[in-house]
Write a protein that holds these residues in place. Structure first.
Motif, PDB file in Angstrom:
ATOM      1  N   CYS A  52       0.866  -1.169   0.000  1.00 16.35           N
ATOM      2  CA  CYS A  52       0.000   0.000   0.000  1.00 16.35           C
ATOM      3  C   CYS A  52       0.912   1.231   0.000  1.00 16.35           C
ATOM      4  O   CYS A  52       2.083   1.149   0.390  1.00 16.35           O
ATOM      5  CB  CYS A  52      -0.869  -0.026   1.252  1.00 16.35           C
ATOM      6  SG  CYS A  52      -1.953   1.410   1.399  1.00 16.35           S
ATOM      7  N   CYS A  61      -2.808  -3.067   5.936  1.00 14.87           N
ATOM      8  CA  CYS A  61      -3.162  -1.652   6.033  1.00 14.87           C
ATOM      9  C   CYS A  61      -4.586  -1.490   6.568  1.00 14.87           C
ATOM     10  O   CYS A  61      -5.499  -2.203   6.149  1.00 14.87           O
ATOM     11  CB  CYS A  61      -3.041  -1.014   4.651  1.00 14.87           C
ATOM     12  SG  CYS A  61      -3.918   0.544   4.517  1.00 14.87           S
ATOM     13  N   HIS A 254      -2.910   5.795   0.819  1.00 17.88           N
ATOM     14  CA  HIS A 254      -3.225   4.359   0.811  1.00 17.88           C
ATOM     15  C   HIS A 254      -3.509   3.900  -0.612  1.00 17.88           C
ATOM     16  O   HIS A 254      -4.605   3.433  -0.931  1.00 17.88           O
ATOM     17  CB  HIS A 254      -4.402   4.073   1.746  1.00 17.88           C
ATOM     18  CG  HIS A 254      -4.096   4.415   3.166  1.00 17.88           C
ATOM     19  ND1 HIS A 254      -3.274   3.630   3.950  1.00 17.88           N
ATOM     20  CD2 HIS A 254      -4.441   5.473   3.918  1.00 17.88           C
ATOM     21  CE1 HIS A 254      -3.149   4.184   5.145  1.00 17.88           C
ATOM     22  NE2 HIS A 254      -3.849   5.311   5.156  1.00 17.88           N
TER      23      HIS A 254
HETATM   24 ZN   LIG Z   1      -2.300   1.808   3.547  1.00 20.34          ZN
END
Ligand SMILES: [Zn+2]
Length: 302
Positions: A52, A61, A254
């Motif tokens: 990520c 994540c 992200h």
């Molecule tokens: Zn992330």
């Protein structure tokens, strides 16, 4: 909740990773990168990487883990099926039939409904996990955008990023470990195809839901162009973002796949990437220009 999905279309290497990461700084916005590759990278583990943008594995994540490991995310078999369906129905070459279906001119295959539900499920899950009302998706598949734009549960706005094809050709001729080298004629054919497909989707969604920007304008006037995009996404401006004339401060993001620069944060220099002006030989410039001249002129490249 009906999230705004700011869907970025255009040719690969158009600067979408950077633009998306700048937009990620808007309050209540989250840039998820090239979501098209989420299932391949995170679940099937055979994409370009499993990281990520925050530096953690996608499965670890906080933004992705709940969806991928929970009831709303696919298991391995499900991800294999969805990836296969994406390749069969959502490539750029599938833009015309997907658009015809979204406009009600042709019956939509059940597989496309299945894909639309699964992809919208990702947008909803990310909006929920991050508390964001605006999800920036830089997948860049016009067919994908055409399917999502027809959904009632998402407010899809198409952001088309154009970049000078001479820069794109130069970028594809330079070897990079995360992307294959591509010949100039092939790059130009893709460049024309991806941009025309973006415009066709833009015409279908209407002027209020389509914005085209040039990456070069973004790098020259980052604050003004970001303001324009922010207003398009429903913000009054991009004041929350810390620009100076040649750099911007970025926090974490992200993102799924995309340019390795996505992992950088802090004060980032805004590079113009116009080396092709010095390094591309004149015949190369002329050949590039000849192949796609009408479209280049339309976008103001001379
Ligand atoms: Zn992330």
């Amino acid at each position: 909740m009906r999230p705004v999905v700011l869907y970025i279309t255009g040719m690969m290497r158009c600067g979408s990773t950077f633009v998306g990461n700048v937009l990620n700084e808007l309050p209540g916005a989250v840039h998820i990168g090239e979501r098209y590759f989420l299932w391949k990278n995170a679940v099937l583990r055979d994409g370009t990487n499993t990281l990520c943008g925050c530096g953690l594995d996608l499965l670890d994540c906080e933004v992705w883990a709940k969806h991928l490991g929970g009831a709303s995310g696919p298991d391995r078999k499900g991800a294999e099926r969805l990836w296969d369906l994406q390749q069969r129905f959502l490539r750029t070459r599938h833009t015309a039939p997907r658009l015809a279906e979204s406009l009600g001119r042709r019956r939509r295959p059940s597989e496309v409904d299945e894909l639309g539900d699964a992809i919208a499920g990702i947008h909803h899950a990310v909006a929920e996990a991050s508390g964001a009302g605006v999800v920036v998706d830089s997948s860049k598949y016009a067919a994908d955008a055409a399917v999502l734009a027809a959904r009632d549960d998402l407010d899809v706005r198409v952001l088309h990023i154009v970049r000078d094809p001479r820069a794109t050709v130069t970028s594809y001729l330079a070897p990079k470990n995360y992307l294959e080298r591509m010949s100039a004629p092939r790059t130009l054919a893709y460049w024309a195809g991806f941009n025309v497909a973006s415009e066709v989707v833009g015409a279908a969604v209407g002027a209020a839901k389509y914005l085209r920007i040039r990456y070069e304008d973004f790098t020259r006037r980052p604050r003004e162009v970001t303001d324009e995009i922010a207003r398009f996404a429903g913000y009054s401006d991009a004041n929350a973002i810390s620009f100076d004339s040649a750099s911007v401060v970025l926090g974490g993001n992200h993102t799924v796949t995309g340019n390795p620069d996505r992992l950088r944060h802090g004060r980032i220099e805004i590079q113009r990437h116009e080396r092709w002006r010095d390094t591309m030989p004149l015949p190369g410039k002329l050949a590039a220009f000849a192949g796609v001249a009408p479209l280049m002129l339309r976008y103001g490249y001379r």
